[in-house]
Scaffold this motif. Structure first.
Motif, PDB file in Angstrom:
ATOM      1  N   ASP A  60      45.422  32.372  43.818  1.00 11.71           N
ATOM      2  CA  ASP A  60      44.729  31.992  42.588  1.00 11.71           C
ATOM      3  C   ASP A  60      43.673  30.965  42.972  1.00 11.71           C
ATOM      4  O   ASP A  60      44.002  29.823  43.317  1.00 11.71           O
ATOM      5  CB  ASP A  60      45.722  31.408  41.578  1.00 11.71           C
ATOM      6  N   GLN A  61      42.425  31.378  42.932  1.00  8.79           N
ATOM      7  CA  GLN A  61      41.326  30.527  43.390  1.00  8.79           C
ATOM      8  C   GLN A  61      41.323  29.168  42.699  1.00  8.79           C
ATOM      9  O   GLN A  61      41.122  28.147  43.342  1.00  8.79           O
ATOM     10  CB  GLN A  61      39.982  31.235  43.194  1.00  8.79           C
ATOM     11  N   LYS A  62      41.555  29.152  41.400  1.00  9.33           N
ATOM     12  CA  LYS A  62      41.530  27.872  40.674  1.00  9.33           C
ATOM     13  C   LYS A  62      42.644  26.938  41.151  1.00  9.33           C
ATOM     14  O   LYS A  62      42.434  25.734  41.301  1.00  9.33           O
ATOM     15  CB  LYS A  62      41.624  28.104  39.171  1.00  9.33           C
ATOM     16  N   GLN A  63      43.833  27.489  41.403  1.00  9.84           N
ATOM     17  CA  GLN A  63      44.936  26.663  41.895  1.00  9.84           C
ATOM     18  C   GLN A  63      44.670  26.166  43.311  1.00  9.84           C
ATOM     19  O   GLN A  63      44.972  25.021  43.637  1.00  9.84           O
ATOM     20  CB  GLN A  63      46.243  27.445  41.859  1.00  9.84           C
ATOM     21  N   GLU A  65      41.753  25.685  44.731  1.00 11.95           N
ATOM     22  CA  GLU A  65      40.709  24.662  44.646  1.00 11.95           C
ATOM     23  C   GLU A  65      41.272  23.350  44.091  1.00 11.95           C
ATOM     24  O   GLU A  65      40.973  22.266  44.610  1.00 11.95           O
ATOM     25  CB  GLU A  65      39.569  25.175  43.766  1.00 11.95           C
ATOM     26  N   ALA A  66      42.109  23.436  43.067  1.00 10.95           N
ATOM     27  CA  ALA A  66      42.701  22.226  42.487  1.00 10.95           C
ATOM     28  C   ALA A  66      43.600  21.521  43.502  1.00 10.95           C
ATOM     29  O   ALA A  66      43.566  20.284  43.606  1.00 10.95           O
ATOM     30  CB  ALA A  66      43.491  22.583  41.224  1.00 10.95           C
TER      31      ALA A  66
END
Length: 156
Positions: A60-63, A65-66
């Protein structure tokens, strides 16, 4: 000119307030806070490992990155201030695994700290791009920088 003077004065006041606040943190709390920071970073490293290295969790790209941004934020948070006098040994109910050499080998500590900050910042930068291979490499570099400190300055 007046804007520069005001900005400089405000900066000095904030730095002074931060120093005063830090001076009021007991050695026991310093140990507790730094352990919490490292635990949070470890949790985020685990999320990255599961998604980018092991594939045990769907990517999951957003996870990703976060998690990378959280690691970089901790690396750049000034945690070195939590190694004040009295924190070289366990205090109260806060145990520490830092070796005494950490407090005497300032140049070597600076080297491992700089390596960690650079690796963490690179991980955040690469994670924003979404290239899993590049993220995996940057993740490995962060791990190496952590190990570099642990090998020298952390008791088993």
């Amino acid at each position: 000119m007046m804007k520069k003077l005001i900005a400089c004065s405000a900066g000095l006041l904030m730095a002074g307030a931060a120093s005063l606040a830090m001076a009021q943190v007991s050695p026991e709390d310093q140990i507790k806070f730094r352990k919490a920071g490292y635990s949070y970073m470890s949790w985020n490293m685990g999320k990255l490992k599961a998604q980018v290295i092991d594939g045990s969790v769907a990517y999951d790209q957003k996870q990703v990155e976060a998690a990378a941004n959280a690691i970089a934020a901790i690396a750049n948070s000034g945690m070195g201030a939590l190694y004040g006098p009295g924190t070289e040994k366990s205090v109260g109910n806060q145990k520490t695994r830092v070796k005494p050499e950490f407090f005497t080998q300032k140049d070597e500590v600076a080297k491992v700290a700089i390596a960690f900050n650079q690796a963490a910042n690179e991980l955040a930068k690469v994670a924003a791009g979404g290239d899993k291979a590049a993220i995996a490499k940057a993740f490995g570099d962060v791990g190496k920088s952590c190990k570099g400190c642990h090998d020298q300055f952390r008791m088993d």
